[in-house]
Design a protein around this motif. Sequence first.
Motif, PDB file in Angstrom:
ATOM      1  N   UNK A   1      -4.923   0.594  -1.083  1.00  0.00           N
ATOM      2  CA  UNK A   1      -4.758   0.714   0.367  1.00  0.00           C
ATOM      3  C   UNK A   1      -5.916   0.026   1.076  1.00  0.00           C
TER       4      UNK A   1
ATOM      5  N   UNK B   1      12.412   8.645   0.223  1.00  0.00           N
ATOM      6  CA  UNK B   1      11.163   8.864   0.941  1.00  0.00           C
ATOM      7  C   UNK B   1      10.130   9.456  -0.017  1.00  0.00           C
ATOM      8  N   UNK B   2       8.912   8.918   0.021  1.00  0.00           N
ATOM      9  CA  UNK B   2       7.840   9.429  -0.842  1.00  0.00           C
ATOM     10  C   UNK B   2       6.729  10.005   0.034  1.00  0.00           C
ATOM     11  N   UNK B   3       5.797  10.732  -0.601  1.00  0.00           N
ATOM     12  CA  UNK B   3       4.671  11.296   0.149  1.00  0.00           C
ATOM     13  C   UNK B   3       3.759  10.195   0.660  1.00  0.00           C
ATOM     14  N   UNK B   4       3.223  10.361   1.858  1.00  0.00           N
ATOM     15  CA  UNK B   4       2.143   9.502   2.331  1.00  0.00           C
ATOM     16  C   UNK B   4       0.854   9.868   1.605  1.00  0.00           C
TER      17      UNK B   4
ATOM     18  N   UNK C   1       5.016   1.716  -8.406  1.00  0.00           N
ATOM     19  CA  UNK C   1       3.983   2.462  -7.678  1.00  0.00           C
ATOM     20  C   UNK C   1       2.622   2.211  -8.336  1.00  0.00           C
TER      21      UNK C   1
ATOM     22  N   UNK D   1       7.120   4.942   9.883  1.00  0.00           N
ATOM     23  CA  UNK D   1       5.720   5.178   9.525  1.00  0.00           C
ATOM     24  C   UNK D   1       5.582   5.953   8.242  1.00  0.00           C
ATOM     25  N   UNK D   2       5.680   5.282   7.106  1.00  0.00           N
ATOM     26  CA  UNK D   2       5.945   6.064   5.918  1.00  0.00           C
ATOM     27  C   UNK D   2       5.831   5.294   4.610  1.00  0.00           C
ATOM     28  N   UNK D   3       5.975   6.039   3.540  1.00  0.00           N
ATOM     29  CA  UNK D   3       5.973   5.530   2.174  1.00  0.00           C
ATOM     30  C   UNK D   3       7.372   5.749   1.608  1.00  0.00           C
TER      31      UNK D   3
ATOM     32  N   UNK E   1       6.829  10.790   6.188  1.00  0.00           N
ATOM     33  CA  UNK E   1       7.307  10.217   7.450  1.00  0.00           C
ATOM     34  C   UNK E   1       8.813  10.373   7.529  1.00  0.00           C
ATOM     35  N   UNK E   2       9.501   9.296   7.839  1.00  0.00           N
ATOM     36  CA  UNK E   2      10.961   9.340   7.896  1.00  0.00           C
ATOM     37  C   UNK E   2      11.503   7.926   7.742  1.00  0.00           C
TER      38      UNK E   2
END
Lengths: 159, 205
Positions: free
Chosen positions: B98, B39-42, B92, A149-151, B48-49
């Motif tokens: 979204x 991993x990037x910020x939501x 990006x 559940x993520x980016x 997340x993970x």
Amino acid sequence: MNPHPLYKLGGSMKSAARMALMATMVFSGAAWGQDAIGYVKTVAGDATVTDGGKAIKAVAGTPVKLNSVMKTGAKGTMGVTFKDNSVMSFGPDTEVTVDEYLYAPAKGDLKFGASMSKGALNVVSGAIAKLKPEAVSLKTPTGTIGVRGTNFAVKIEPQ
Amino acid sequence: MTLMRNLLMGVMVVPLVVGCATPPPPPAPSPKLVAYAVLLDNADGSAGAITFTDANGTVAVNRSKNAVNLDGATAPYTVDDNTLQKDFGAIIAARPQAPASFLLYFESGGTQLTAESQALIAKIVADAAKRPAADISVIGHTDTEGDANEKLGLQRAQAVSGLIAGAGLKAVETTVTSHGERDLLVKTPDNTAEPENRRVEVTVR
């Protein structure tokens, strides 16, 4: 814009037939659009999406289907939004295939499996990862990325 | 197998026989793979993970800007902003907008939208117009009152679909479905009127 043909019939059917029709509509809702599971939203430069094994030049609105190969050229980029609200964007010289896609939350059928052979990819996961994280995976040439559940972004570049 | 063995034998035997002949070339190194997942910020600033699994095991990454190499599992490490910008900046920037969700509510028992929700029709159409090749899903829901809620949910979704079409919606695809009373926003016993559950969810992608 274009209502489903079955949708137009709705009002004129007798009650029992209408119930049967509804079941069909609910079912066909997922299949309507010739099994599009997502659509290309952004393209710059050269990009293609395969349909039945045949590469089609990607433009905004090109459907992505199960087993579609999404590919960008040396200077191409592309963005695709899937029906579970997952968003993928592709850098130049990138190739990603949708191997598995099931999105029927009412029935609990959830699966999103893709494989990436090269390039650069950003994924913002959607409802499938939220509802069933273990159902989402991205295969790479050397191992498998699981998504909770993520980016995230992936770069694969042979040197 | 026999051919392989003969070839190997040949390679081993030849230098012995000819003494100082050129040694066989070393095997070509496999191309080095520059490959990592980061991993990037939501959108809400949380992270997340992700996990990476190969023959050596599984590595979990659960902090923003932390990465794992894909060519042999390594411990997660931090990627600096310059590298992220170089490797992923353009991608990006190319990311589609979204998806947006709208919830419309209904008066009890039918397909009449509440006054507040009627005002959302124009907003949905305007949101779709700003997107390239918008595709829309319209999902009808009911509360647990009555016993024909699959049908009522579908009628509500059809009503909303008709309203947004009538207001000039442009979309490559609109799907209209019903979840009936199977997906309650507010959990209630059967035969309970609940305004929050009488809704249609429109998602614009």
